[in-house]
Scaffold this motif. Structure first.
Motif, PDB file in Angstrom:
ATOM      1  N   SER A 159     -31.756  13.060  18.416  1.00 15.69           N
ATOM      2  CA  SER A 159     -31.349  13.896  17.247  1.00 15.69           C
ATOM      3  C   SER A 159     -32.029  15.182  17.257  1.00 15.69           C
ATOM      4  CB  SER A 159     -31.672  13.090  16.087  1.00 15.69           C
ATOM      5  OG  SER A 159     -31.161  13.857  14.786  1.00 15.69           O
ATOM      6  N   ASP A 160     -31.189  16.171  17.244  1.00 11.41           N
ATOM      7  CA  ASP A 160     -31.744  17.552  16.775  1.00 11.41           C
ATOM      8  C   ASP A 160     -32.024  17.895  15.172  1.00 11.41           C
ATOM      9  OD1 ASP A 160     -32.773  20.312  17.837  1.00 11.41           O
ATOM     10  OD2 ASP A 160     -30.691  20.894  16.787  1.00 11.41           O
ATOM     11  N   GLY A 161     -31.511  16.766  14.477  1.00  5.97           N
ATOM     12  CA  GLY A 161     -31.749  16.995  13.164  1.00  5.97           C
ATOM     13  C   GLY A 161     -30.369  17.034  12.402  1.00  5.97           C
ATOM     14  N   VAL A 162     -30.258  17.568  11.262  1.00  6.63           N
ATOM     15  CA  VAL A 162     -28.860  17.597  10.452  1.00  6.63           C
ATOM     16  C   VAL A 162     -28.865  19.054  10.107  1.00  6.63           C
ATOM     17  CG1 VAL A 162     -28.800  15.418   9.719  1.00  6.63           C
ATOM     18  CG2 VAL A 162     -29.965  16.809   8.355  1.00  6.63           C
ATOM     19  N   LEU A 163     -27.646  19.433   9.922  1.00  4.41           N
ATOM     20  CA  LEU A 163     -26.982  20.846   9.622  1.00  4.41           C
ATOM     21  C   LEU A 163     -25.984  20.711   8.259  1.00  4.41           C
ATOM     22  CD1 LEU A 163     -26.822  23.898  10.238  1.00  4.41           C
ATOM     23  CD2 LEU A 163     -25.080  23.250  11.820  1.00  4.41           C
ATOM     24  N   PRO A 164     -26.756  21.399   7.071  1.00  2.99           N
ATOM     25  CA  PRO A 164     -25.819  21.052   5.894  1.00  2.99           C
ATOM     26  C   PRO A 164     -24.932  22.203   5.950  1.00  2.99           C
ATOM     27  CG  PRO A 164     -27.913  22.177   5.566  1.00  2.99           C
ATOM     28  CD  PRO A 164     -28.005  21.645   6.765  1.00  2.99           C
ATOM     29  N   LEU A 165     -23.402  21.620   5.776  1.00  2.77           N
ATOM     30  CA  LEU A 165     -22.305  22.600   5.654  1.00  2.77           C
ATOM     31  C   LEU A 165     -21.370  22.390   4.685  1.00  2.77           C
ATOM     32  CD1 LEU A 165     -21.679  22.671   9.475  1.00  2.77           C
ATOM     33  CD2 LEU A 165     -22.291  24.596   8.102  1.00  2.77           C
ATOM     34  N   PRO A 166     -20.579  23.212   4.104  1.00  2.00           N
ATOM     35  CA  PRO A 166     -19.515  23.051   3.045  1.00  2.00           C
ATOM     36  C   PRO A 166     -18.456  22.001   3.455  1.00  2.00           C
ATOM     37  CG  PRO A 166     -19.842  25.022   3.444  1.00  2.00           C
ATOM     38  CD  PRO A 166     -20.508  24.602   4.533  1.00  2.00           C
ATOM     39  N   ASN A 167     -18.116  20.967   2.802  1.00  2.00           N
ATOM     40  CA  ASN A 167     -17.104  19.959   3.129  1.00  2.00           C
ATOM     41  C   ASN A 167     -15.813  20.577   3.311  1.00  2.00           C
ATOM     42  OD1 ASN A 167     -18.802  17.866   2.931  1.00  2.00           O
ATOM     43  ND2 ASN A 167     -18.473  17.515   0.962  1.00  2.00           N
ATOM     44  N   THR A 168     -15.561  21.741   3.129  1.00  2.00           N
ATOM     45  CA  THR A 168     -14.368  22.304   3.174  1.00  2.00           C
ATOM     46  C   THR A 168     -14.122  22.592   4.942  1.00  2.00           C
ATOM     47  OG1 THR A 168     -15.362  24.537   2.859  1.00  2.00           O
ATOM     48  CG2 THR A 168     -13.768  23.574   1.427  1.00  2.00           C
ATOM     49  N   MET A 169     -15.149  22.697   5.675  1.00  2.00           N
ATOM     50  CA  MET A 169     -15.252  22.910   6.986  1.00  2.00           C
ATOM     51  C   MET A 169     -14.682  21.536   7.703  1.00  2.00           C
ATOM     52  SD  MET A 169     -16.693  25.682   7.538  1.00  2.00           S
ATOM     53  CE  MET A 169     -17.381  25.357   9.067  1.00  2.00           C
ATOM     54  N   LEU A 170     -14.557  20.439   7.070  1.00  4.06           N
ATOM     55  CA  LEU A 170     -13.876  19.208   7.734  1.00  4.06           C
ATOM     56  C   LEU A 170     -12.549  19.220   8.046  1.00  4.06           C
ATOM     57  CD1 LEU A 170     -16.320  16.642   5.756  1.00  4.06           C
ATOM     58  CD2 LEU A 170     -16.290  17.550   8.062  1.00  4.06           C
ATOM     59  N   GLY A 171     -11.965  20.124   7.017  1.00  2.00           N
ATOM     60  CA  GLY A 171     -10.356  20.169   7.180  1.00  2.00           C
ATOM     61  C   GLY A 171      -9.982  21.108   6.370  1.00  2.00           C
ATOM     62  N   HIS A 172      -9.907  22.459   6.781  1.00  2.00           N
ATOM     63  CA  HIS A 172      -9.537  23.748   5.809  1.00  2.00           C
ATOM     64  C   HIS A 172      -8.018  23.601   5.831  1.00  2.00           C
ATOM     65  CE1 HIS A 172      -8.255  26.031   9.614  1.00  2.00           C
ATOM     66  NE2 HIS A 172      -9.697  25.630   9.996  1.00  2.00           N
ATOM     67  N   ASP A 211     -19.451  18.643  -2.524  1.00  2.00           N
ATOM     68  CA  ASP A 211     -19.644  20.150  -1.914  1.00  2.00           C
ATOM     69  C   ASP A 211     -19.766  20.347  -0.734  1.00  2.00           C
ATOM     70  OD1 ASP A 211     -21.849  19.241  -2.675  1.00  2.00           O
ATOM     71  OD2 ASP A 211     -22.573  21.107  -3.967  1.00  2.00           O
ATOM     72  N   ALA A 212     -20.950  19.609  -0.251  1.00  2.00           N
ATOM     73  CA  ALA A 212     -21.573  19.879   1.112  1.00  2.00           C
ATOM     74  C   ALA A 212     -22.205  18.644   1.328  1.00  2.00           C
ATOM     75  CB  ALA A 212     -22.649  21.038   1.213  1.00  2.00           C
ATOM     76  N   SER A 213     -22.357  18.603   2.881  1.00  2.00           N
ATOM     77  CA  SER A 213     -22.755  17.248   3.507  1.00  2.00           C
ATOM     78  C   SER A 213     -23.562  17.620   4.624  1.00  2.00           C
ATOM     79  CB  SER A 213     -21.731  16.223   3.697  1.00  2.00           C
ATOM     80  OG  SER A 213     -20.749  16.596   4.473  1.00  2.00           O
ATOM     81  N   ASP A 214     -24.496  16.696   5.169  1.00  2.00           N
ATOM     82  CA  ASP A 214     -25.083  16.820   6.389  1.00  2.00           C
ATOM     83  C   ASP A 214     -24.457  16.601   7.721  1.00  2.00           C
ATOM     84  OD1 ASP A 214     -27.421  17.679   5.166  1.00  2.00           O
ATOM     85  OD2 ASP A 214     -28.183  15.765   5.004  1.00  2.00           O
ATOM     86  N   TRP A 215     -24.314  17.347   8.726  1.00  4.50           N
ATOM     87  CA  TRP A 215     -23.690  17.246  10.043  1.00  4.50           C
ATOM     88  C   TRP A 215     -24.715  16.803  10.907  1.00  4.50           C
ATOM     89  CZ3 TRP A 215     -19.139  20.667  11.736  1.00  4.50           C
ATOM     90  CH2 TRP A 215     -18.223  20.831  10.463  1.00  4.50           C
ATOM     91  N   PRO A 216     -24.926  15.636  11.439  1.00  6.24           N
ATOM     92  CA  PRO A 216     -25.842  15.360  12.551  1.00  6.24           C
ATOM     93  C   PRO A 216     -25.702  16.322  13.785  1.00  6.24           C
ATOM     94  CG  PRO A 216     -24.721  13.476  11.644  1.00  6.24           C
ATOM     95  CD  PRO A 216     -23.852  14.446  11.232  1.00  6.24           C
ATOM     96  N   LEU A 217     -26.779  16.335  14.205  1.00  4.20           N
ATOM     97  CA  LEU A 217     -26.927  16.948  15.511  1.00  4.20           C
ATOM     98  C   LEU A 217     -27.351  16.281  16.856  1.00  4.20           C
ATOM     99  CD1 LEU A 217     -28.224  20.521  14.167  1.00  4.20           C
ATOM    100  CD2 LEU A 217     -25.919  19.917  15.040  1.00  4.20           C
ATOM    101  N   ASN A 218     -26.733  15.777  17.757  1.00  4.23           N
ATOM    102  CA  ASN A 218     -26.843  15.108  18.655  1.00  4.23           C
ATOM    103  C   ASN A 218     -26.876  15.564  20.374  1.00  4.23           C
ATOM    104  OD1 ASN A 218     -27.340  12.578  17.011  1.00  4.23           O
ATOM    105  ND2 ASN A 218     -25.310  12.455  17.015  1.00  4.23           N
ATOM    106  N   VAL A 219     -27.913  15.296  20.945  1.00  6.89           N
ATOM    107  CA  VAL A 219     -28.127  15.893  22.259  1.00  6.89           C
ATOM    108  C   VAL A 219     -28.289  14.799  23.294  1.00  6.89           C
ATOM    109  CG1 VAL A 219     -29.532  17.333  23.721  1.00  6.89           C
ATOM    110  CG2 VAL A 219     -29.156  18.132  21.623  1.00  6.89           C
TER     111      VAL A 219
END
Length: 322
Positions: free
Chosen positions: A52-65, A84-92
């Motif tokens: 896990s590289d951590g998490v990236l908070p982004l607006p939920n509109t990004m999930l299906g604009h 409004d926004a949620s954490d996106w996991p970052l996996n490597v």
């Protein structure tokens, strides 16, 4: 590397049984993290470590604009996500195949201007897993978005890498970032400029290590990288196969919402219609084969199977293997 992955599997239960008195602050990286950050998988003779590289908070509109706002809000509610926004996991993924140690993507890095303190943890977590960067023979990049290459731009990292390091990336991806087109994306302000700048810097610093391919390339025994396009013109997936087992690292071809709504457009997709076709085709392939799926932005450790669910799909996470 192989011993490290095996030790990770053996130590997982010990880590989960720690007393609260022995747990350090969650922001620290290492064996005693409150939340596990690496997970070992065996694919035949190939050792795999999801990190896990951590998490990236982004607006939920990004999930299906392109989705109806009410339908998107209903999906977010049903998934128990913030409105409004949620954490996106970052996996490597780190792969050991034969004599080669392969890093698949490199996380976000630690750009202080991004103000994302919960992302960019890869380098510390590789060190905690006792993975020496000098042992990495190959790097595969699914694409050149900054959350997949930034870890290699962290100060001091390049000096630790081998002089004969091979970086595998699709030729179409390299060509695209010479003059990237953001006209079909829907990103928060500042992201296009940051993506352009990071890709430009990365190509300047690491371009001499590039080993480009057109459509498909086998870079180690049982390790094949294949260009899919869609998310970016050179976006690629990596398939591992050995001893009757298989796993596909899908990069950004699949997001959590993509199982239920494969036609929804992600804000980072440079060709969203093609990305939706790629996603549907890939999910159908994985459902038919039954092999494992790991992806950048699925919840850690993200390993699971794909099932057909009517006109859509269903993600079936594996049980955590102690």
């Amino acid at each position: 590397m192989t011993q490290t992955i095996q030790a990770t599997r053996q130590n997982t239960q010990k880590e989960n049984n720690m007393s609260l008195d022995t747990i350090p602050q969650p922001v620290r990286s290492g064996r005693n993290e409150l939340v596990p950050s690496r997970y070992a998988v065996k694919i035949g003779d190939i050792d795999v470590l999801v990190v896990s590289d951590g998490v990236l908070p982004l607006p939920n509109t990004m999930l299906g604009h392109n989705a109806d706002p009410a339908a998107r809000a209903a999906w977010i509610h049903d998934m128990f996500l913030p409105s409004d926004a949620s954490d996106w996991p970052l996996n490597v993924v780190v792969v050991q195949s034969g004599e080669q140690t392969i890093l698949v993507d490199a996380g976000l890095g630690l750009d202080p201007d991004l103000h994302l303190p919960r992302a960019g943890q890869l380098i510390q977590r590789l060190a905690a897993a006792e993975i020496d960067l000098a042992c990495v023979t190959d790097i595969v990049l699914t694409h050149l978005h900054m959350d997949h290459i930034g870890g290699l731009l962290v100060e001091g990292v390049k000096d630790q890498l081998r002089s004969d390091l091979r970086i595998h990336v699709a030729a179409a991806e390299v060509e695209f970032w010479k003059a990237p087109d953001f006209s079909h994306t829907k990103m928060p302000p500042g992201f296009p400029d940051a993506l352009r700048a990071t890709a430009k810097r990365f190509m300047a610093e690491y371009g001499k290590h590039f080993r480009t391919f057109t459509d498909e390339h086998e870079l180690a025994p049982g390790v094949i990288v294949r260009r899919t396009g869609g998310h970016t013109p050179g976006h690629s997936v990596v398939r591992l196969a050995s001893g009757g087992d298989a796993l596909t690292f899908a990069g950004d071809a699949v997001f959590t919402v993509g199982f239920d709504q494969p036609d929804w457009h992600n804000g980072f997709e440079h060709d969203p219609e093609e990305a939706a076709r790629v996603r549907t085709r890939l999910l159908r392939e994985l459902a038919a084969s039954g092999e494992l799926l790991v992806a950048t932005h699925l919840p850690f450790p993200s390993a699971g199977h794909v099932a057909i669910d009517g006109d859509a799909f269903r993600w079936v996470p594996i049980s955590w293997d102690y």
